[in-house]
Motif scaffolding. Sequence first.
Motif, mmCIF file in Angstrom:
data_model
loop_
_atom_site.group_PDB
_atom_site.id
_atom_site.type_symbol
_atom_site.label_atom_id
_atom_site.label_comp_id
_atom_site.label_asym_id
_atom_site.label_seq_id
_atom_site.Cartn_x
_atom_site.Cartn_y
_atom_site.Cartn_z
ATOM 1 N N THR A 256 1.011 -4.071 6.455
ATOM 2 C CA THR A 256 -0.107 -4.860 5.912
ATOM 3 C C THR A 256 -1.479 -4.235 6.168
ATOM 4 O OG1 THR A 256 0.178 -6.232 7.884
ATOM 5 C CG2 THR A 256 1.019 -7.109 5.837
ATOM 6 N N GLY A 257 -1.518 -3.059 6.782
ATOM 7 C CA GLY A 257 -2.783 -2.333 6.902
ATOM 8 C C GLY A 257 -3.768 -2.944 7.879
ATOM 9 N N ILE A 258 -5.014 -2.491 7.741
ATOM 10 C CA ILE A 258 -6.100 -2.941 8.629
ATOM 11 C C ILE A 258 -7.322 -3.311 7.781
ATOM 12 C CG2 ILE A 258 -5.431 -1.686 10.714
ATOM 13 C CD1 ILE A 258 -7.305 0.595 9.820
ATOM 14 N N GLY B 107 0.881 -1.161 0.000
ATOM 15 C CA GLY B 107 0.000 0.000 0.000
ATOM 16 C C GLY B 107 0.922 1.215 0.000
ATOM 17 N N PRO B 108 0.380 2.410 0.199
ATOM 18 C CA PRO B 108 1.248 3.589 0.211
ATOM 19 C C PRO B 108 2.375 3.497 1.232
ATOM 20 C CG PRO B 108 -0.996 4.102 0.933
ATOM 21 C CD PRO B 108 -1.030 2.756 0.343
ATOM 22 N N ALA B 109 2.114 2.857 2.387
ATOM 23 C CA ALA B 109 3.164 2.750 3.415
ATOM 24 C C ALA B 109 4.298 1.840 2.934
ATOM 25 C CB ALA B 109 2.567 2.211 4.719
ATOM 26 N N ARG C 143 -7.560 -2.218 1.783
ATOM 27 C CA ARG C 143 -8.980 -2.037 2.079
ATOM 28 C C ARG C 143 -9.654 -1.038 1.139
ATOM 29 N NH1 ARG C 143 -10.578 1.915 5.820
ATOM 30 N NH2 ARG C 143 -8.878 3.310 6.332
ATOM 31 N N ASN C 144 -8.878 -0.152 0.489
ATOM 32 C CA ASN C 144 -9.525 0.808 -0.421
ATOM 33 C C ASN C 144 -9.739 0.230 -1.825
ATOM 34 O OD1 ASN C 144 -6.884 0.828 -1.284
ATOM 35 N ND2 ASN C 144 -6.788 3.031 -1.617
ATOM 36 N N ARG C 145 -9.504 -1.075 -2.002
ATOM 37 C CA ARG C 145 -9.691 -1.668 -3.331
ATOM 38 C C ARG C 145 -11.155 -1.620 -3.774
ATOM 39 N NH1 ARG C 145 -9.543 -5.518 0.410
ATOM 40 N NH2 ARG C 145 -10.833 -7.384 0.274
ATOM 41 N N VAL C 146 -12.084 -1.402 -2.825
ATOM 42 C CA VAL C 146 -13.515 -1.399 -3.135
ATOM 43 C C VAL C 146 -13.983 -0.072 -3.738
ATOM 44 C CG1 VAL C 146 -14.093 -3.067 -1.339
ATOM 45 C CG2 VAL C 146 -14.085 -0.624 -0.773
ATOM 46 N N THR C 147 -13.106 0.919 -3.751
ATOM 47 C CA THR C 147 -13.557 2.234 -4.207
ATOM 48 C C THR C 147 -12.988 2.586 -5.583
ATOM 49 O OG1 THR C 147 -13.979 4.469 -3.433
ATOM 50 C CG2 THR C 147 -11.760 3.658 -3.098
#
Length: 301
Positions: free
Chosen positions: A111-113, A12-14, A38-42
């Motif tokens: 790995t995000g949330i 991801g960006p991080a 998690r932003n793959r849905v947008t």
Amino acid sequence: MNKFDCIVVGAGPAGLSASLTLGRARRNIVVFDDGTNRNRVTHESHGFITRDGIKPQEFKELGLKELKKYPSVSYFNTTITEIYKEECQDRFVVKSSDGHSFFSDKVVIATGIQEVFPFVSVREYYGKSLFSCPYCDGWELRDQPLLVLAEKEEQALHMAKLVFNWSRDLVVLTNGVELSKEAVQELNKHNIKTRFDHIKNLIGENGYLQKIEFESGEILTRTGGFVVPSFYRPNSFAEKLGCEILEDGSLVTDGAGRTTEKHIYIAGETEKSSPSSLLISAAEGNKAGVAVNTDLIMERF
Ligand SMILES: Cc1cc2nc3c(=O)[nH]c(=O)nc-3n(C[C@H](O)[C@H](O)[C@H](O)COP(=O)(O)OP(=O)(O)OC[C@H]3O[C@@H](n4cnc5c(N)ncnc54)[C@H](O)[C@@H]3O)c2cc1C
């Protein structure tokens, strides 16, 4: 042997930003990502200066393309299933779902949330007409008839006040939770309506909300809105590696991505286990990349 200076889990960006910093510092690294950001849905991401409105997938592809310029950076599109320290060899072992093992001196976990919603079918609308961050998507929903869905009073009030900045046509839904008189009065003062009834169903088409059906059979017309999910880290890498975690779920760091476990670094939303933004996560990735490189320099100089 696949031995690297550092392994970055998550692009991801991080993770991308940490990797870019490390690639430019001539570090031999490998980056893994499995496309579960998690932003793959947008459809669009907003607020990242020079990239306002970019598609999440395009953002990732641009980041990966930039990494290709640096010959010491490798990338694999795969899931990491395990990370552990091999004490006898003084190295970390990172295992992928396709059965390969990779070894490194240091690891960045980026790995995000992921979200848990108050109402299951929110998922069908999430990223298209229901969102969780007004700074990310408030502009797109401005002046529309919106809902705020939250099951805790403090969260409902906070989100309603925020969203009111973008639309005055607002109904707060709590899905069965009663708000205090004071809270209702405060909201009503601004013409914000409240409904505590249990929600039966969300109705709409292709992710675009049209109506909310309550258990009572009543219908409310709304075209979108903001929900307050709870968040969790989708894996226990940091936990299993022994990194110290505070009661609120955030990992203890030195502010530059170093965890309490030597050689383990963290970046982006993983750290706080709470929502952030592309820009903030990218900045934290950059900090973690610098921390890894600085430590490698000091250890090896
Ligand atoms: C619907 C929605 C809309 C949003 N809109 C905006 C917006 O407009 N503007 C904005 O700034 N922010 C927006 N955000 C927030 C933004 O997406 C996050 O703040 C940002 O992506 C966090 O970056 P990160 O690198 O920490 O995590 P992520 O972007 O989630 O990246 C984590 C990466 O780790 C990978 N990963 C996870 N587990 C593994 C594993 N076991 N093995 C391999 N790879 C793994 C995933 O594939 C993922 O790519 C939005 C979020 C959502 C959900």
